[in-house]
Design a protein around this motif. Sequence first.
Motif, PDB file in Angstrom:
ATOM      1  N   ARG A  21     -32.435 -44.666  -5.370  1.00 38.48           N
ATOM      2  CA  ARG A  21     -31.325 -44.047  -6.900  1.00 38.48           C
ATOM      3  C   ARG A  21     -31.169 -45.262  -7.099  1.00 38.48           C
ATOM      4  NH1 ARG A  21     -27.756 -39.553  -3.709  1.00 38.48           N
ATOM      5  NH2 ARG A  21     -29.143 -37.597  -3.558  1.00 38.48           N
ATOM      6  N   PRO A  22     -30.093 -45.259  -8.581  1.00 34.22           N
ATOM      7  CA  PRO A  22     -29.818 -46.369  -9.242  1.00 34.22           C
ATOM      8  C   PRO A  22     -28.475 -46.118  -8.766  1.00 34.22           C
ATOM      9  CG  PRO A  22     -30.454 -44.511 -11.013  1.00 34.22           C
ATOM     10  CD  PRO A  22     -30.921 -44.162  -9.545  1.00 34.22           C
ATOM     11  N   VAL A  23     -27.513 -47.272  -8.707  1.00 35.72           N
ATOM     12  CA  VAL A  23     -26.144 -47.465  -8.625  1.00 35.72           C
ATOM     13  C   VAL A  23     -24.894 -46.350  -8.267  1.00 35.72           C
ATOM     14  CG1 VAL A  23     -24.509 -48.882  -7.662  1.00 35.72           C
ATOM     15  CG2 VAL A  23     -26.982 -49.772  -8.078  1.00 35.72           C
ATOM     16  N   GLN A  24     -25.125 -45.695  -9.878  1.00 28.69           N
ATOM     17  CA  GLN A  24     -24.201 -44.763  -9.994  1.00 28.69           C
ATOM     18  C   GLN A  24     -25.424 -43.490 -10.378  1.00 28.69           C
ATOM     19  OE1 GLN A  24     -22.314 -45.475 -13.800  1.00 28.69           O
ATOM     20  NE2 GLN A  24     -20.935 -45.007 -13.126  1.00 28.69           N
ATOM     21  N   THR A  25     -23.988 -42.613  -9.355  1.00 29.20           N
ATOM     22  CA  THR A  25     -24.232 -41.034  -9.122  1.00 29.20           C
ATOM     23  C   THR A  25     -23.283 -40.356 -10.516  1.00 29.20           C
ATOM     24  OG1 THR A  25     -25.690 -40.931  -7.126  1.00 29.20           O
ATOM     25  CG2 THR A  25     -25.245 -39.005  -8.533  1.00 29.20           C
ATOM     26  N   LEU A  26     -23.634 -39.722 -11.378  1.00 28.21           N
ATOM     27  CA  LEU A  26     -22.590 -38.838 -12.114  1.00 28.21           C
ATOM     28  C   LEU A  26     -22.757 -37.482 -11.924  1.00 28.21           C
ATOM     29  CD1 LEU A  26     -22.673 -41.530 -15.074  1.00 28.21           C
ATOM     30  CD2 LEU A  26     -21.362 -41.772 -13.976  1.00 28.21           C
ATOM     31  N   ARG A  27     -21.454 -36.968 -12.024  1.00 31.33           N
ATOM     32  CA  ARG A  27     -21.137 -35.306 -12.142  1.00 31.33           C
ATOM     33  C   ARG A  27     -21.756 -34.805 -13.482  1.00 31.33           C
ATOM     34  NH1 ARG A  27     -16.505 -32.741 -12.142  1.00 31.33           N
ATOM     35  NH2 ARG A  27     -16.790 -29.959 -11.722  1.00 31.33           N
ATOM     36  N   VAL A  28     -22.496 -33.971 -13.839  1.00 34.47           N
ATOM     37  CA  VAL A  28     -22.382 -32.526 -13.880  1.00 34.47           C
ATOM     38  C   VAL A  28     -22.680 -31.894 -13.895  1.00 34.47           C
ATOM     39  CG1 VAL A  28     -24.174 -32.279 -15.818  1.00 34.47           C
ATOM     40  CG2 VAL A  28     -24.036 -34.763 -15.689  1.00 34.47           C
ATOM     41  N   LYS A  29     -21.410 -31.019 -14.817  1.00 34.83           N
ATOM     42  CA  LYS A  29     -21.645 -29.032 -14.471  1.00 34.83           C
ATOM     43  C   LYS A  29     -21.784 -28.623 -15.609  1.00 34.83           C
ATOM     44  CE  LYS A  29     -17.753 -25.091 -14.141  1.00 34.83           C
ATOM     45  NZ  LYS A  29     -16.059 -25.299 -13.754  1.00 34.83           N
ATOM     46  N   MET A  30     -23.277 -27.393 -15.004  1.00 36.55           N
ATOM     47  CA  MET A  30     -23.798 -26.729 -16.154  1.00 36.55           C
ATOM     48  C   MET A  30     -23.527 -25.341 -15.097  1.00 36.55           C
ATOM     49  SD  MET A  30     -27.757 -26.904 -16.659  1.00 36.55           S
ATOM     50  CE  MET A  30     -28.669 -26.515 -15.486  1.00 36.55           C
ATOM     51  N   VAL A  31     -22.878 -24.555 -16.081  1.00 40.55           N
ATOM     52  CA  VAL A  31     -23.855 -23.093 -16.374  1.00 40.55           C
ATOM     53  C   VAL A  31     -23.956 -22.760 -16.913  1.00 40.55           C
ATOM     54  CG1 VAL A  31     -21.812 -22.438 -17.612  1.00 40.55           C
ATOM     55  CG2 VAL A  31     -21.261 -21.236 -15.670  1.00 40.55           C
ATOM     56  N   LEU A  32     -24.855 -21.210 -15.988  1.00 42.51           N
ATOM     57  CA  LEU A  32     -25.532 -19.942 -16.499  1.00 42.51           C
ATOM     58  C   LEU A  32     -24.925 -18.897 -16.735  1.00 42.51           C
ATOM     59  CD1 LEU A  32     -27.462 -22.127 -14.853  1.00 42.51           C
ATOM     60  CD2 LEU A  32     -28.899 -20.101 -14.818  1.00 42.51           C
ATOM     61  N   LEU A  33     -24.811 -18.623 -18.901  1.00 42.25           N
ATOM     62  CA  LEU A  33     -24.114 -17.609 -18.595  1.00 42.25           C
ATOM     63  C   LEU A  33     -25.148 -16.128 -18.715  1.00 42.25           C
ATOM     64  CD1 LEU A  33     -21.219 -19.043 -20.808  1.00 42.25           C
ATOM     65  CD2 LEU A  33     -20.696 -18.120 -18.261  1.00 42.25           C
ATOM     66  N   GLY A  34     -24.530 -15.046 -19.165  1.00 41.22           N
ATOM     67  CA  GLY A  34     -26.112 -13.764 -20.023  1.00 41.22           C
ATOM     68  C   GLY A  34     -25.445 -12.576 -18.733  1.00 41.22           C
ATOM     69  N   SER A  35     -26.137 -11.548 -19.202  1.00 39.69           N
ATOM     70  CA  SER A  35     -26.357  -9.939 -19.056  1.00 39.69           C
ATOM     71  C   SER A  35     -26.227 -10.566 -17.165  1.00 39.69           C
ATOM     72  CB  SER A  35     -27.118  -9.397 -20.155  1.00 39.69           C
ATOM     73  OG  SER A  35     -26.435  -9.412 -20.723  1.00 39.69           O
ATOM     74  N   SER A  36     -26.648  -8.988 -16.984  1.00 39.21           N
ATOM     75  CA  SER A  36     -27.157  -8.843 -15.396  1.00 39.21           C
ATOM     76  C   SER A  36     -28.713  -8.745 -15.139  1.00 39.21           C
ATOM     77  CB  SER A  36     -26.568  -7.820 -14.446  1.00 39.21           C
ATOM     78  OG  SER A  36     -27.239  -7.697 -12.929  1.00 39.21           O
ATOM     79  N   GLY A  37     -29.596  -9.028 -15.236  1.00 42.25           N
ATOM     80  CA  GLY A  37     -31.121  -8.695 -14.678  1.00 42.25           C
ATOM     81  C   GLY A  37     -31.619 -10.075 -16.020  1.00 42.25           C
ATOM     82  N   VAL A  38     -31.214 -10.711 -16.345  1.00 39.15           N
ATOM     83  CA  VAL A  38     -31.818 -11.446 -17.558  1.00 39.15           C
ATOM     84  C   VAL A  38     -32.375 -13.047 -16.777  1.00 39.15           C
ATOM     85  CG1 VAL A  38     -30.418 -11.304 -19.217  1.00 39.15           C
ATOM     86  CG2 VAL A  38     -30.302 -13.214 -18.008  1.00 39.15           C
ATOM     87  N   GLY A  39     -32.643 -12.880 -15.424  1.00 36.16           N
ATOM     88  CA  GLY A  39     -33.543 -14.030 -14.300  1.00 36.16           C
ATOM     89  C   GLY A  39     -32.466 -15.484 -14.178  1.00 36.16           C
ATOM     90  N   LYS A  40     -30.799 -15.358 -14.386  1.00 34.87           N
ATOM     91  CA  LYS A  40     -30.153 -16.364 -13.510  1.00 34.87           C
ATOM     92  C   LYS A  40     -30.344 -16.943 -13.404  1.00 34.87           C
ATOM     93  CE  LYS A  40     -26.285 -14.895 -15.184  1.00 34.87           C
ATOM     94  NZ  LYS A  40     -26.454 -13.603 -15.334  1.00 34.87           N
ATOM     95  N   SER A  41     -30.432 -16.048 -12.386  1.00 32.15           N
ATOM     96  CA  SER A  41     -30.249 -16.469 -10.927  1.00 32.15           C
ATOM     97  C   SER A  41     -31.412 -17.392 -10.198  1.00 32.15           C
ATOM     98  CB  SER A  41     -29.817 -15.968  -9.711  1.00 32.15           C
ATOM     99  OG  SER A  41     -28.205 -15.381  -9.348  1.00 32.15           O
ATOM    100  N   SER A  42     -32.535 -16.609 -10.424  1.00 30.24           N
ATOM    101  CA  SER A  42     -33.971 -17.358 -10.563  1.00 30.24           C
ATOM    102  C   SER A  42     -34.086 -18.419 -11.224  1.00 30.24           C
ATOM    103  CB  SER A  42     -35.308 -15.897 -10.877  1.00 30.24           C
ATOM    104  OG  SER A  42     -35.128 -14.808 -10.498  1.00 30.24           O
TER     105      SER A  42
END
Length: 227
Positions: A21-42
């Motif tokens: 790994r490079p020296v620095q590790t940064l945090r990125v918050k990413m959110v998945l939005l959408g209707s049920s059944g569109v495949g967000k969990s997959s």
Amino acid sequence: MGEKLPRGPGGARLRSDTSSRPVQTLRVKMVLLGSSGVGKSSLALRFATDEFRSTSPTVGCAYLTRAVHLSDVTLRFEIWDTAGSEKYHSVTPLYYRGAHAALLVYDVSQRETFVRAQVWLKELEKQYIPGSTVIWLVGNKVDRAQGRQVSVQEGRSLANDRGLFFTETSALSGDQVSELLFAVAHRVHECTGAQQGGLSEWKETPHVDLRRRDTITPLVSCCKVGP
């Protein structure tokens, strides 16, 4: 033989967590939005483990992580998979506030989910200052080409009109999934890397059980990025 790793655009590899790994590790918050059944969990599972399996509807919000190693930094993605069911709609803003990236996901074979993605976009716009979050419109389930109800042109036109990025994917086959994560990583880092008060350093949170798909503890960030 060594493990075959997913590739980013142009054949660049997304290195596994066991790489140097490079020296620095940064945090990125990413959110998945959408209707049920569109495949967000997959999609979230593909991002985290490059695997596909059938999943049950998400309860509240599920949380996974994935490290993406760029040339000079590691971005540790916190991937928040939100429930698409209407009964969870009122609590969803708890999970996407402070997101550095938001994926608005629809099913290309279900037009109503495309319409619903536009409603999610309006809700998201209420929670952030314009230009503060990298937003991607994602047409999932392109493996269902014969049943397509939303064309590529429609998705791209909406994205262009609303100032979003656009990609079509298949969580089932993995088509364009690692490329999407790689592109999001570059865009977020490009927009925040040199900014004071940008991405924060990653810190372990041992109280969160990453093996559970029903983890709902929200994390909030004050970091800002631009598209």
